[in-house]
Design a protein around this motif. Structure first.
Motif, short mmCIF file in Angstrom:
data_model
loop_
_atom_site.label_atom_id
_atom_site.label_comp_id
_atom_site.label_asym_id
_atom_site.label_seq_id
_atom_site.Cartn_x
_atom_site.Cartn_y
_atom_site.Cartn_z
N ASN A 10 -23.08 80.45 28.60
CA ASN A 10 -22.15 81.55 28.36
C ASN A 10 -20.79 81.05 27.88
O ASN A 10 -20.23 80.10 28.42
CB ASN A 10 -21.97 82.36 29.65
CG ASN A 10 -21.21 83.64 29.42
OD1 ASN A 10 -21.31 84.25 28.37
ND2 ASN A 10 -20.45 84.06 30.42
N ALA A 56 -23.94 79.77 22.34
CA ALA A 56 -24.26 81.15 22.69
C ALA A 56 -23.94 82.08 21.53
O ALA A 56 -24.72 83.00 21.21
CB ALA A 56 -23.49 81.57 23.94
N GLN A 62 -28.69 83.81 28.91
CA GLN A 62 -27.45 83.06 29.09
C GLN A 62 -27.31 82.51 30.51
O GLN A 62 -27.74 83.15 31.47
CB GLN A 62 -26.24 83.94 28.77
CG GLN A 62 -26.25 84.47 27.34
CD GLN A 62 -24.92 85.06 26.95
OE1 GLN A 62 -23.91 84.37 26.82
NE2 GLN A 62 -24.89 86.37 26.77
#
Length: 261
Positions: free
Chosen positions: A152, A157, A173
């Motif tokens: 994250n 990401a 995530q």
């Protein structure tokens, strides 16, 4: 007669004490003259990110840790390291809780809207990582229907979210890198996206059954950040210190401590 003598004695004692007090005050002023306490800056780090930042027996180690300590020493300021989740570092800067961030943070246009970066200090780049037994995935084109693990708040990401629809994969995530690595090692996710030097180090230093595949996905560079429009003098010091460390060879010594030449 005795009363006057006693009064004179008391006056003399008071004058002596006053004179001593003035002397001590003058000495304190002289001792403090020209002395200026070094500035202390709060530095956000993420200790789940070896070889750049990690913790061993309560001690912070890694490329970023050694580098920011060397810059601070070179430029004559002090630092306090503040470990936290990577995704919380920029918000903490915005809230006035941090002055600096060094956390393997890639320089991106999106982040530049919030922070000002130093000159790049490391060339990274994202890569795909799969279980060592996986022979089906070697590129983005092989990800249709796959589950992709990411950390994250990272550029990995963001890259996954930007490309999920085009290549037909799902994104899951995690808050830290070890959990993400384990997800692929255990077969709960098909692939992860991570900065190449980080995952290469993790694989070489552990028993993780993982391997990198394909070409680098981008050309990320890491930078040291301060809040946008704030601490510009500090940013100049960071750049000056970084330049001097490169020139002296200390920068290369720090990298070679953690990465194979």
């Amino acid at each position: 007669m005795k009363k006057w003598s006693l009064l004179a004695l008391l006056v003399s004692v008071l004058l002596v004490l006053a004179a001593c007090g003035e002397g001590e005050e003058e000495a304190a002023v002289v001792e403090g003259e020209g002395e200026e306490a070094a500035e202390v800056y709060r530095v956000g780090i993420d200790t789940t990110y070896p070889p750049f930042e990690y913790e061993v027996d309560g001690e912070y180690k890694g490329i970023d840790i050694d580098l920011i300590n060397a810059i601070a020493e070179n430029q004559g300021f002090e630092i306090e390291l503040e470990p936290m989740d990577f995704a919380g570092i920029i918000p903490a800067m915005q809230a006035g809780q941090l002055d600096v961030a060094i956390a393997g943070m890639s320089i991106t246009d999106e982040r530049k809207e919030v922070v000002d970066f130093s000159e790049p200090y490391f060339d990274a780049g994202l890569t795909l990582v799969v279980n060592e037994d996986n022979e089906e995935i070697t590129s983005l084109e092989d990800l249709e229907g796959a589950t992709v693990a990411v950390k994250n708040g990272t550029t990995g990401a963001q890259f996954a979210r930007d490309n999920a629809d085009e290549y037909g994969f799902d994104v899951v995530q995690f808050e830290d890198s070890p959990s993400m690595f384990q997800e692929v090692a255990n077969g709960n996710a098909d692939v992860l996206i991570e900065d190449y030097p980080v995952i290469a180090y993790a694989i070489s230093e552990s028993d993780l059954p993982l391997k990198t595949v394909g070409e680098r996905l981008n050309g990320d560079q890491y930078g040291i950040a301060v809040l946008k429009g704030e601490n510009q003098e500090l940013l100049e010091q960071i750049n000056a210190g970084l330049a001097e460390l490169r020139e002296s060879g200390e920068y290369d010594e720090i990298l070679n401590t953690y990465l194979e030449e």
